[in-house]
Design an enzyme around this catalytic site. Sequence first.
Site, PDB file in Angstrom:
ATOM      1  N   LYS A 161      82.311 -78.834 -10.907  1.00  0.00           N
ATOM      2  CA  LYS A 161      82.589 -77.150 -11.309  1.00  0.00           C
ATOM      3  C   LYS A 161      84.222 -78.001 -11.265  1.00  0.00           C
ATOM      4  O   LYS A 161      84.633 -78.330  -9.499  1.00  0.00           O
ATOM      5  CB  LYS A 161      82.080 -76.447 -10.679  1.00  0.00           C
ATOM      6  CG  LYS A 161      81.183 -76.142 -10.609  1.00  0.00           C
ATOM      7  CD  LYS A 161      80.618 -74.050 -10.194  1.00  0.00           C
ATOM      8  CE  LYS A 161      79.882 -74.027 -10.198  1.00  0.00           C
ATOM      9  NZ  LYS A 161      79.127 -72.907  -9.425  1.00  0.00           N
TER      10      LYS A 161
ATOM     11  N   GLU B 200      76.439 -65.203 -18.104  1.00  0.00           N
ATOM     12  CA  GLU B 200      76.224 -66.690 -18.596  1.00  0.00           C
ATOM     13  C   GLU B 200      75.848 -66.733 -20.308  1.00  0.00           C
ATOM     14  O   GLU B 200      75.080 -67.824 -20.751  1.00  0.00           O
ATOM     15  CB  GLU B 200      75.908 -67.519 -17.706  1.00  0.00           C
ATOM     16  CG  GLU B 200      77.062 -67.972 -16.869  1.00  0.00           C
ATOM     17  CD  GLU B 200      75.970 -68.432 -15.833  1.00  0.00           C
ATOM     18  OE1 GLU B 200      75.565 -69.735 -15.283  1.00  0.00           O
ATOM     19  OE2 GLU B 200      77.112 -68.858 -14.607  1.00  0.00           O
TER      20      GLU B 200
END
EC number: 4.2.1.11
Length: 424
Positions: free
Chosen positions: A336, A204
């Site tokens: 999500k 990330e």
Amino acid sequence: MTAIIDIVGREILDSRGNPTVEVDVVLEDGSMGRAAVPSGASTGAHEAVELRDGGARYLGKGVLKAVEAVNGELFEAIGGMEAENQIHIDQTMIELDGTPNKSRLGANAILGVSLAVAKAAADAAGLPLYRYVGGTKAHILPVPMMNIINGGAHADNPIDFQEFMILPVGAPTLREGVRWGSEIFHTLRKKLKDAGHNTNVGDEGGFAPNLKSAPVALDFIMESIEKAGFKPGEEIALGLDCAATEFFKDGNYVYEGEKKTRDPKAQAKYLAKLAADYPIVSIEDGLAEDDWEGWKYLTDLIGKKTQLVGDDLFVTNTARLRDGIRMGVANSILVKVNQIGSLTETLDAVETAHKAGYTAVMSHRSGETEDSTIADLAVATNCGQIKTGSLSRSDRMAKYNQLIRIEEELGKQARYAGKSVIKG
């Protein structure tokens, strides 16, 4: 004019070089929407199921079966429908799949179509996605939760916790918040390098140094905040994603890096101590996904003053969220889109959270693409917080850059969430 006349699914690659699904939806008036589906590394057991091909191709991770579902069954089912009928379209696809977790056609197939339909409808209406989905009330720019040190399943180092985040809560605007984060990120790079640590980045975009424990990582971040000229706690708050399910074994939390084992109560007390010792305002997945008793203990312990976010716990699923609300467990949900597999269900989860007084955090996955849909959804839902990685890797920057554009477009109507996201 918004009738769906064509749907094209294809296999593309995500930020880890693994296959994922991309979908184009074309409408009768020539409008078009395109969406690419993200993929997680630490996935909850209760998530909707990605359909993967198995076999030797792409080491089993191919998505040609999901693409076939997009171009075949799903197109046949919703072709000719009006794109603005999002709820009906999503419900049709869910019923066609016929499983509780979208395992027959694949959540990656259904989600790709769902998001592309919304984008096509927005294009037909001549509106940006955040305005089409959120209406005239969409105006809050989220506080970024910037994951600048990676551990756990996102990095090859001994740190047990998955993410150490900075939140620029004191910034006047989203644009300035991104600048603050960038300056701290680059200051941290130099501090790590000067201390002899590598500055390679994880999935990330955060650094993945060889640090032994959470306090060591937090100390590096605190020093970097101050060195960059900001005040910890006042201008920059901290957040953790423990991803505790990943190190929950036989009823205990096993810290390989620290060589320690904690039972659920000890785990909760450890997190409470960290929140007391550092300006931590948010803790995600501090307990394992099915450790409801541990979650309840943690919520009773620090839930009035700390945001406790359920990711693996709730998996963007309204049924699990309602269970948590009823039990008084956690006080926030991580959202999500690919955990649940459709836009309609995603928006339902945010609405359910807000009605119960829970916060919602829009989130990326560790396997991302250049698709910036979640930036628009964060503004559309006025959720006030977004997780989309660190200040490196273009798959993460795509979301920050889209938020900067949205803030500019909203002009005087834009409001940065800032300190309003902090509890207590």
